[in-house]
Design a protein around this motif. Sequence first.
Motif, PDB file in Angstrom:
ATOM      1  N   TYR A   2       0.730  -1.150  -0.183  1.00  0.00           N
ATOM      2  CA  TYR A   2      -0.082   0.046  -0.105  1.00  0.00           C
ATOM      3  C   TYR A   2       0.761   1.313  -0.047  1.00  0.00           C
ATOM      4  O   TYR A   2       2.113   1.191   0.302  1.00  0.00           O
ATOM      5  CB  TYR A   2      -0.819   0.113   1.344  1.00  0.00           C
ATOM      6  CG  TYR A   2      -1.902  -0.999   1.377  1.00  0.00           C
ATOM      7  CD1 TYR A   2      -3.432  -0.878   0.955  1.00  0.00           C
ATOM      8  CD2 TYR A   2      -1.285  -2.036   1.952  1.00  0.00           C
ATOM      9  CE1 TYR A   2      -4.020  -1.794   1.012  1.00  0.00           C
ATOM     10  CE2 TYR A   2      -2.307  -3.339   2.045  1.00  0.00           C
ATOM     11  CZ  TYR A   2      -3.568  -3.089   1.595  1.00  0.00           C
ATOM     12  OH  TYR A   2      -4.505  -4.230   1.694  1.00  0.00           O
ATOM     13  N   GLU A  23      -3.523   3.385   0.271  1.00  0.00           N
ATOM     14  CA  GLU A  23      -4.230   3.102  -0.988  1.00  0.00           C
ATOM     15  C   GLU A  23      -3.499   2.219  -1.926  1.00  0.00           C
ATOM     16  O   GLU A  23      -1.892   1.949  -1.475  1.00  0.00           O
ATOM     17  CB  GLU A  23      -3.720   4.780  -2.032  1.00  0.00           C
ATOM     18  CG  GLU A  23      -4.376   5.855  -1.396  1.00  0.00           C
ATOM     19  CD  GLU A  23      -4.238   7.155  -2.034  1.00  0.00           C
ATOM     20  OE1 GLU A  23      -3.307   7.174  -2.838  1.00  0.00           O
ATOM     21  OE2 GLU A  23      -4.735   8.158  -1.899  1.00  0.00           O
ATOM     22  N   ARG A  24      -4.019   1.572  -2.769  1.00  0.00           N
ATOM     23  CA  ARG A  24      -3.681   0.664  -3.663  1.00  0.00           C
ATOM     24  C   ARG A  24      -4.052   0.578  -5.110  1.00  0.00           C
ATOM     25  O   ARG A  24      -5.359   0.839  -5.229  1.00  0.00           O
ATOM     26  CB  ARG A  24      -3.741  -0.792  -3.043  1.00  0.00           C
ATOM     27  CG  ARG A  24      -3.410  -2.053  -4.171  1.00  0.00           C
ATOM     28  CD  ARG A  24      -3.752  -3.321  -3.756  1.00  0.00           C
ATOM     29  NE  ARG A  24      -2.787  -3.532  -2.576  1.00  0.00           N
ATOM     30  CZ  ARG A  24      -3.226  -4.883  -1.706  1.00  0.00           C
ATOM     31  NH1 ARG A  24      -4.137  -5.251  -2.007  1.00  0.00           N
ATOM     32  NH2 ARG A  24      -2.375  -4.958  -0.871  1.00  0.00           N
ATOM     33  N   ASP A  25      -3.324   0.852  -6.003  1.00  0.00           N
ATOM     34  CA  ASP A  25      -3.799   1.044  -7.416  1.00  0.00           C
ATOM     35  C   ASP A  25      -4.506   2.377  -7.543  1.00  0.00           C
ATOM     36  O   ASP A  25      -5.750   2.127  -8.540  1.00  0.00           O
ATOM     37  CB  ASP A  25      -4.497  -0.430  -7.986  1.00  0.00           C
ATOM     38  CG  ASP A  25      -3.825  -1.604  -8.044  1.00  0.00           C
ATOM     39  OD1 ASP A  25      -2.350  -1.647  -8.076  1.00  0.00           O
ATOM     40  OD2 ASP A  25      -4.169  -2.594  -7.704  1.00  0.00           O
ATOM     41  N   GLY A  26      -4.209   3.353  -6.904  1.00  0.00           N
ATOM     42  CA  GLY A  26      -4.957   4.728  -6.977  1.00  0.00           C
ATOM     43  C   GLY A  26      -6.272   4.436  -6.041  1.00  0.00           C
ATOM     44  O   GLY A  26      -6.945   5.678  -6.537  1.00  0.00           O
ATOM     45  N   ARG A  27      -6.611   3.640  -5.539  1.00  0.00           N
ATOM     46  CA  ARG A  27      -7.990   3.541  -4.661  1.00  0.00           C
ATOM     47  C   ARG A  27      -7.547   3.486  -3.163  1.00  0.00           C
ATOM     48  O   ARG A  27      -6.667   2.648  -2.828  1.00  0.00           O
ATOM     49  CB  ARG A  27      -8.732   2.433  -5.114  1.00  0.00           C
ATOM     50  CG  ARG A  27      -9.268   2.438  -6.492  1.00  0.00           C
ATOM     51  CD  ARG A  27     -10.034   1.326  -6.986  1.00  0.00           C
ATOM     52  NE  ARG A  27     -10.516   0.540  -6.085  1.00  0.00           N
ATOM     53  CZ  ARG A  27     -10.763  -0.766  -6.040  1.00  0.00           C
ATOM     54  NH1 ARG A  27     -10.965  -1.313  -7.489  1.00  0.00           N
ATOM     55  NH2 ARG A  27     -11.321  -1.467  -5.018  1.00  0.00           N
ATOM     56  N   ALA A  28      -8.326   4.257  -2.455  1.00  0.00           N
ATOM     57  CA  ALA A  28      -8.224   4.245  -1.032  1.00  0.00           C
ATOM     58  C   ALA A  28      -9.046   2.854  -0.508  1.00  0.00           C
ATOM     59  O   ALA A  28     -10.111   2.314  -0.700  1.00  0.00           O
ATOM     60  CB  ALA A  28      -9.059   5.284  -0.416  1.00  0.00           C
ATOM     61  N   CYS A  29      -8.280   2.146   0.120  1.00  0.00           N
ATOM     62  CA  CYS A  29      -8.565   0.900   1.013  1.00  0.00           C
ATOM     63  C   CYS A  29      -8.877   1.010   2.289  1.00  0.00           C
ATOM     64  O   CYS A  29      -9.671   0.440   2.907  1.00  0.00           O
ATOM     65  CB  CYS A  29      -7.382  -0.148   0.896  1.00  0.00           C
ATOM     66  SG  CYS A  29      -6.912  -0.583  -0.903  1.00  0.00           S
TER      67      CYS A  29
END
Length: 82
Positions: A2, A23-29
């Motif tokens: 992340y 974030e992972r791959d531009g998305r908030a986890c």
Amino acid sequence: TYTLRFRLDASDGHWNYMRFAFERDGRACAAGYMKGAAVARGGLVPSARSYAAMGLEPGDKVLPEPVRDWLAAESGVISTAW
């Protein structure tokens, strides 16, 4: 893996409110707020004094709505007797 991002959103008399997001791959986890303050032997250091010592201006005085809601909930929890 992340990426952890932090952003100072606001401050008040003593506290700084920072938003964070994993974030992972531009998305908030996962995301949330944290607060922190400078502390001396006598207790919390006023934000104006700690910022001045760093040559900075204190952050925005307007607290974001999620922070205001969090502080209201925190106040309710702290004021509730066991």
